[in-house]
Design a protein around this motif. Structure first.
Motif, PDB file in Angstrom:
ATOM      1  N   ILE A 137       0.865  -1.174   0.000  1.00 37.10           N
ATOM      2  CA  ILE A 137       0.000   0.000   0.000  1.00 37.10           C
ATOM      3  C   ILE A 137       0.906   1.229   0.000  1.00 37.10           C
ATOM      4  N   GLN A 191      -2.110  -1.568  -3.760  1.00 37.18           N
ATOM      5  CA  GLN A 191      -3.131  -0.539  -3.643  1.00 37.18           C
ATOM      6  C   GLN A 191      -2.483   0.819  -3.475  1.00 37.18           C
ATOM      7  N   ALA A 229      -8.191  -0.117   2.862  1.00 37.05           N
ATOM      8  CA  ALA A 229      -7.300  -0.882   1.989  1.00 37.05           C
ATOM      9  C   ALA A 229      -6.627  -2.031   2.749  1.00 37.05           C
ATOM     10  N   ASN A 283      -6.986  -6.301   2.446  1.00 41.57           N
ATOM     11  CA  ASN A 283      -5.801  -7.089   2.102  1.00 41.57           C
ATOM     12  C   ASN A 283      -5.576  -8.265   3.028  1.00 41.57           C
TER      13      ASN A 283
END
Length: 296
Positions: A239, A269, A289, A293
């Motif tokens: 991320i 992401q 996010a 995950n």
């Protein structure tokens, strides 16, 4: 055998009341390896799957103040150490960079597991310097976690033309002068939007940098993560903030490079509008996010 010391945790006095209330009930656990103590803050029920949050350089567990409660409330046991040499944790003898941290983190997690503080599946989430620590930890001790999420991770060997230039502050005689430098450093490295530099961000950063006892670490500026990723068997995801200062203009290259290096790649992401310290600056989007995950 080392004994874990567990006490109620004290939170920083400058936390806003609502945030402090959301973090109430934490335990402060102290593990020991090779005479060095590592301090962990722990939330959630011991029967739940575990998320270990590893903070960035010159930081402490407080890098994650906006992410802990959402993880706990989603059903996770949240373990957040002060990495050795930072926060309230000791700097182990001979420890000068990230490659010395895995043995202490492995030993600490094992002690917490033996003491009933952590019992189930484990995911490591590492921010910046902590991302490299997490990667090296799982390369050395693959049994310790099933998943690794890299957040704003350096160490991929991708340089940018406009290098981040931080200013020194320790020589300045007044708190006002030091605070001015802290604001500068937060905006050139950690944050993207000026309004993100609120009083809490400044207070957290000011308190953390004063307790950084590992000032000469250099491995984060090499390609150490690129060399470590192929050795990790756990699922690896990433991320990043859209405007991460470490990869300004090169984020698409990074997005292509990581899956190619990771034998068990998960997902990538990008958090729109955020800088390097994405868990703080865009906490709602980041938390969403991260939760999407997690494997368990």
């Amino acid at each position: 055998m080392n004994t874990i010391h567990i006490h109620p945790a004290d939170l920083p006095h400058f936390l806003p009341s609502e945030l402090a209330a959301s973090l109430a009930g934490a335990q402060r656990c102290v593990t020991t390896h090779d005479k060095a103590k590592t301090v962990w803050h722990v939330w959630g029920d011991a029967s739940q799957p575990v998320v270990v949050l590893l903070h960035g350089g010159s930081g402490s567990w407080t890098h994650w103040v906006r992410n802990i409660a959402p993880l706990r409330d989603a059903g996770y046991r949240v373990l957040v150490p002060d990495l050795p040499g930072f926060g309230d944790s000791d700097l182990p003898e001979g420890c000068s960079d990230v490659d010395h941290l895995p043995e202490h983190l492995h030993a600490g997690l094992a002690q917490l597991q033996a003491g009933g503080v952590s019992e189930n599946e484990v995911c490591l989430v590492g921010f910046s310097f902590g991302a490299i620590a997490g990667a090296m930890w799982l390369a050395q001790y693959p049994q310790d976690a099933e998943q690794l999420v890299l957040v704003g991770a350096p160490g991929m060997g991708l340089t940018v033309s406009d290098r981040v230039r931080l200013q020194g502050w320790r020589h300045l005689p007044t708190p006002e002068g030091q605070a001015q430098v802290h604001r500068h450093n937060l905006m050139v490295l950690m944050l993207q939007r000026p309004e993100s530099l609120d009083g809490l961000a400044l207070s957290l950063h000011s308190a953390n940098v004063q307790r950084d006892r590992m000032p000469r670490r250099r491995l984060s500026s090499t390609d150490i993560l690129a060399h470590t990723l192929p050795r990790i068997r756990a699922r690896v995801s990433a991320i990043y903030g859209e405007y991460d200062a470490l990869y300004r203009g090169r984020l698409p290259e990074l997005q292509s490079a990581m899956p190619a290096l990771s034998p068990n790649w998960g997902a990538w992401q990008t958090v729109a509008g955020a800088g390097h310290w994405v868990p703080y600056e865009s906490d709602v989007a980041f938390n969403d996010a991260l939760l999407k995950n997690l494997l368990f």
